[in-house]
Design an enzyme around this catalytic site. Structure first.
Site, PDB file in Angstrom:
ATOM      1  N   GLY A 480       0.834  -1.198   0.000  1.00  0.00           N
ATOM      2  CA  GLY A 480       0.000   0.000   0.000  1.00  0.00           C
ATOM      3  C   GLY A 480       0.861   1.236   0.000  1.00  0.00           C
ATOM      4  N   LYS A 499      -2.537  -3.661   7.682  1.00  0.00           N
ATOM      5  CA  LYS A 499      -1.691  -2.686   7.015  1.00  0.00           C
ATOM      6  C   LYS A 499      -0.581  -2.338   7.989  1.00  0.00           C
ATOM      7  CE  LYS A 499      -3.406   0.737   3.959  1.00  0.00           C
ATOM      8  NZ  LYS A 499      -4.350   1.828   3.784  1.00  0.00           N
ATOM      9  N   ASP A 572     -29.441   1.310  22.961  1.00  0.00           N
ATOM     10  CA  ASP A 572     -28.367   0.832  22.086  1.00  0.00           C
ATOM     11  C   ASP A 572     -27.001   1.199  22.658  1.00  0.00           C
ATOM     12  OD1 ASP A 572     -27.223  -0.487  19.985  1.00  0.00           O
ATOM     13  OD2 ASP A 572     -27.409   1.187  18.568  1.00  0.00           O
TER      14      ASP A 572
END
Ligand SMILES: *[C@@H]1O[C@H](CO)[C@@H](O)[C@H](O)[C@H]1NC(C)=O
Ligand SMILES: *[C@@H]1O[C@H](CO)[C@@H](O)[C@H](O)[C@H]1NC(C)=O
Ligand SMILES: *[C@@H]1O[C@H](CO)[C@@H](O)[C@H](O)[C@H]1NC(C)=O
Ligand SMILES: *[C@@H]1O[C@H](CO)[C@@H](O)[C@H](O)[C@H]1NC(C)=O
Ligand SMILES: *[C@@H]1O[C@H](CO)[C@@H](O)[C@H](O)[C@H]1NC(C)=O
Ligand SMILES: *[C@@H]1O[C@H](CO)[C@@H](O)[C@H](O)[C@H]1NC(C)=O
Ligand SMILES: *[C@@H]1O[C@H](CO)[C@@H](O)[C@H](O)[C@H]1NC(C)=O
Ligand SMILES: *[C@@H]1O[C@H](CO)[C@@H](O)[C@H](O)[C@H]1NC(C)=O
Ligand SMILES: *[C@@H]1O[C@H](CO)[C@@H](O)[C@H](O)[C@H]1NC(C)=O
Ligand SMILES: CC(=O)N[C@H]1CO[C@H](CO)[C@@H](O)[C@@H]1O
Length: 762
Positions: A480, A499, A572
């Site tokens: 990358g 990564k 939530d």
């Protein structure tokens, strides 16, 4: 009688004509002395040496004895206001007018009372290496002794008054030292009369040069380090057509000096009796000295006004703030405008991983504890600072030509102020976690989500390296922008892409972190999900921070349930909905599913169960019934996650198939609760606090809502030492009868739809 009268008349006329003639009497030799009443005048008539008393200087605050004492000094001859620039015997005035200045045969200047027969009150203590010494007052105001050698003047001065400054620095004088011998030239203030005052102005020899005013040993003013153009703290001192100034720094010497460019301009730099460094120029038209500039322009020029890591700004009231990334050491003192103890880091350093954050438009900190290298570039400078854990900051040494050299600071950073100009950038050492908040300054309100933070820790504790087989080349997926990307498999079979930021990818670091932060913020099913950020964002959540987060969430929830005018059930609550600010203060967010309750309502029913797996209470999942106790259940899960650094959903243990809550309960019943604590929480933790938190977590995830405590009880249990009930079996606790030691593949896998998601996906 007539003859002798004529003689003295002639003598008087002679003296007068000499005094009136600018080209005249500028030299002394062993056979020609200066008596009180006589003077030496430099060849161009600029300076005059002679005897004076304070009475002549227009000083007002003196007693009569000090008024009448006689001093030997040098002053500007053409300026009607007698302005003395040098005094020989500043602490021992002569009480009568019997003083005589002589050159001895050995080349020493002496000031003797009794018309040259009495006590020597002052001596230059110099000795000539050659015969026939003479003393001469030069047009620069320098009184020098030279010797005649084979009919020529020696080029070196045997002695010069410029080496023994008074309170005034003239063109050509050096303020500073000989680095070989340590001989130092500095200004000392008057004390109302010429005797030494308490203030000195020195070129500071420790670290990189700066000018420092001290009262006794206490620093009162610091110019900030020299930057090749000016001192960092004197932005108004720009190159000008009147005079040039610089710091000379070589192996032999370090000094400040200036040259007046227009020789019709009369200018002097003085240290005033109250410790101000001031430059004056003589204005012919008004016949007055005009202050050209002063070391004190405002409060922020007071040395270290805001303490360590504080920054002074005249545009703020009060003037002091902590530098970004720092907080007051003693907030109560700070509130009361006592800034002397300064500021400390919000997030402590963790040396090898630390980063540097750029601060622009500031006066550089005091450079007395600094180190410099003239040839390094900024990158080498950064690397050098990064290597040494006690290096607190770095910058270019010289701002010319885009910046050259390297200046490193050690110890506390003091005497920083905001300046209204762009220019030198200072790079201050910061923990990676703190530096993350600087990455995009335009997005001032940047929060991290608890989920990724916990996940980061989860991975940082070694999982990524094993998952990718220690970053072996066969697992490399590609390259990358910032470094290689590896394929990895977590123990639960989940495939991940890792990564890895290449160590030499310095340019990419900011962008990489920015990406990490962005992904951490933007969690959408169509975006790459951040599983964790290995090491680079390895936020060190020690136990006290974890407890701070747990307690903060509890209080936030209590507020929703009871304290706010509307009773609110969040419905939530999960790690992804907890935002952390820079101080790791948790903030409950995302009220998308929240529901208001009436005063008497305690329970409601819904047909559509919404919420997040892993946090939903059994009664809500199965019957659609929700109450404040369903939030309590979610809070319990969050607590266990924060303690352990593992998420509840997808929790994997090699020895059994319990969820996190089941695992916690198992450890609890076996008396091994402390094993739940994440290794990343460090070794320094309050055992009782950890055990209470785990127990409270377990009490909250109990199967039956009635068994779970209310949030007010939770806060009480976390913050006091009341006795805790014994928690029952957690909801959904089911050992799926797998045989001990079975491999993970025997455990029913969790839903695959969320496979490559952030552990705390919303
Ligand atoms: C001082 O000494 C000089 C000679 O050195 C002499 O000519 C002069 O008369 C003396 N003055 C007084 C006041 O004694
Ligand atoms: C000269 O030397 C004497 C004796 O050592 C000392 O008292 C005096 O302060 C010195 N004078 C100067 C100007 O250094
Ligand atoms: C003295 O000065 C003259 C003329 O400048 C020069 O020729 C001579 O060499 C000098 N003597 C010494 C010892 O420097
Ligand atoms: C500094 O001091 C040393 C030793 O006293 C001397 O040899 C040298 O000439 C001095 N340097 C300057 C520039 O005055
Ligand atoms: C100098 O300092 C001493 C002690 O610190 C103090 O007593 C004295 O008053 C000071 N003098 C001036 C002129 O400030
Ligand atoms: C300064 O930096 C250069 C280049 O990195 C290095 O070669 C030199 O040795 C350094 N000088 C000092 C005094 O450290
Ligand atoms: C860091 O720098 C300081 C100051 O120059 C020095 O005293 C110390 O030895 C250095 N430490 C390391 C590990 O290089
Ligand atoms: C525990 O695991 C079961 C089975 O996988 C699951 O249905 C349940 O939601 C889990 N419990 C919690 C509190 O997440
Ligand atoms: C585990 O299996 C045993 C019999 O093998 C059964 O009695 C028990 O109910 C099972 N437990 C669960 C939680 O299913
Ligand atoms: C003898 C004596 O006290 N001489 C002093 C004259 O003044 C200078 C300062 O300019 C002192 O250093 C001397 O000690």
């Amino acid at each position: 009688m007539n003859i002798s009268l004529q003689k003295s008349l002639i003598y008087l006329l002679l003296v007068c004509s000499v005094a009136g003639d600018a080209g005249g009497f500028d030299m002394l030799n062993p056979s020609r002395a200066v008596h009180d009443g006589e003077s030496l005048i430099s060849a161009g008539g600029t300076f005059e040496l002679g005897f004076f008393s304070c009475k002549e200087l227009g000083l007002e605050s003196l007693s009569t004895t000090e008024f009448s004492g006689r001093y030997l000094g040098i002053w500007f001859r053409k300026i009607p206001i007698k302005t003395v620039v040098w005094v020989a015997n500043r602490s021992t005035p002569i009480s009568d007018s019997s003083g005589v200045l002589k050159v001895t045969d050995q080349g020493s200047l002496i000031l003797q009372v009794g018309n040259g027969t009495g006590l020597v009150v002052w001596s230059s203590n110099s000795t000539a290496t050659a015969s026939k010494p003479v003393a001469q007052l030069l047009d620069s105001g320098n009184l020098v002794i030279r010797a005649l050698m084979d009919g020529n003047w020696t080029s070196n001065f045997i002695w010069q008054s410029f080496d023994y400054p008074f309170d005034t620095l003239l063109t050509g004088m050096k303020l500073g030292r000989n680095r070989t011998s340590g001989f130092d030239r500095y200004l000392t203030s008057w004390n109302g009369d010429p005797s030494s005052g308490n203030f000195t102005l020195k070129a500071d020899p420790t670290g990189y040069p700066q000018l420092v005013v001290r009262q006794g040993s206490e620093i009162k003013f610091s110019s900030g380090p020299w930057n090749g153009v000016r001192f960092s703290g004197t932005p108004y001192l720009n190159p000008n057509p009147y005079y040039q100034y610089e710091i000379v720094l070589n192996d032999e010497e370090m000094y400040y000096h200036y040259e007046v460019l227009d020789n019709t301009l009369v200018s002097r730099l003085t240290l005033s009796p109250n410790g101000l460094v001031q430059r004056f120029t003589w204005i012919e038209r008004t016949q007055k000295w005009k202050g050209y500039l002063s070391s004190m322009t405002d409060n922020c020029d007071t040395y270290a006004l805001c303490g360590a890591h504080g920054s002074c700004s005249i545009h703020e009231s009060p003037e002091c703030r902590c530098l970004e990334g720092f907080k007051p050491k003693f907030p109560e003192e700070w509130e009361k405008l006592d800034w002397s103890n300064g500021c400390v880091r919000r997030i402590s350093l963790d040396c090898p991983t630390d980063e540097f954050v750029k601060y622009s438009g500031i006066r550089f900190p005091d450079s007395s504890q600094s180190w410099f290298n003239k040839t390094m570039n900024l990158e080498e400078c950064k690397a050098c600072c990064k290597r040494n854990c006690s290096c607190a900051a770095y910058s270019s040494l010289d701002i010319r030509e885009g910046g050259t050299g390297c200046l490193l600071w050690f110890g506390d950073l003091v005497n920083i102020r905001e300046l209204d100009l762009k220019g030198q950038d200072l790079f201050i050492r910061m923990s990676v976690a703190e530096s993350a908040f600087f990455i995009s300054r335009q997005r001032r309100k940047l929060f991290l989500r608890l989920g990724p933070v916990l996940a980061g820790l989860f991975l940082a504790s070694g999982l990524t390296a094993t998952a990718t087989n220690k970053f072996s080349s066969e697992n490399k997926l590609g390259q990358g922008g910032y470094g290689p990307v590896y394929k990895g498999v977590l123990k639960n079979g989940q495939e991940i892409a890792v990564k890895k930021l290449a160590a030499n990818s310095r340019q990419g670091l900011d962008e990489f972190k920015n990406e990490v932060l962005y992904i951490a913020q933007l969690q959408h099913r169509n975006l790459v999900k951040l599983l964790g950020c290995y090491e680079e964002l390895g936020l060190q959540l020690d136990w006290s921070k974890r407890f701070h987060i747990i307690d903060g969430i509890a209080r936030g929830l209590l507020y929703l349930h009871q304290d706010s005018r509307l009773r609110i059930i969040h419905r939530d609550l999960k790690a992804g909905n907890i935002l952390l600010d820079y101080e790791m203060n948790p903030k409950i967010s995302d009220f998308g599913l929240a529901k208001n309750f009436g005063e008497d309502e305690t329970e409601a029913n819904t047909n559509r169960v919404v919420g997040t797996h892993g946090y939903i209470s059994p009664e809500y999942a199965t019957d659609g019934t929700f109450s404040m106790k369903s939030d309590v259940f979610s809070f319990g899960v969050l607590t266990l996650e924060t303690v352990s650094g593992h998420r509840n959903r997808g929790f994997f243990h090699p020895e059994h198939c319990h969820n996190l809550s089941g695992h916690a309960w198992k450890l609890f019943t076996e008396g091994r609760s402390l094993e739940l604590l994440s290794p990343a929480a460090g070794n320094l933790y309050d055992k009782v606090e950890v055990l209470r938190s785990i127990t409270v977590g377990l009490l909250c995830v109990q199967r039956s809502p009635e068994d779970r405590p209310s949030m007010s009880k939770v806060v009480l249990m976390l913050e006091s030492d009341i006795e805790l009930p014994f928690p029952g079996e957690p909801g959904f606790f089911n050992e799926r009868n797998s045989s001990e030691g079975s491999s993970s593949t025997h455990c029913p896998s969790t839903n695959n739809e969320h496979m490559v998601t952030l552990p705390y996906a919303r």
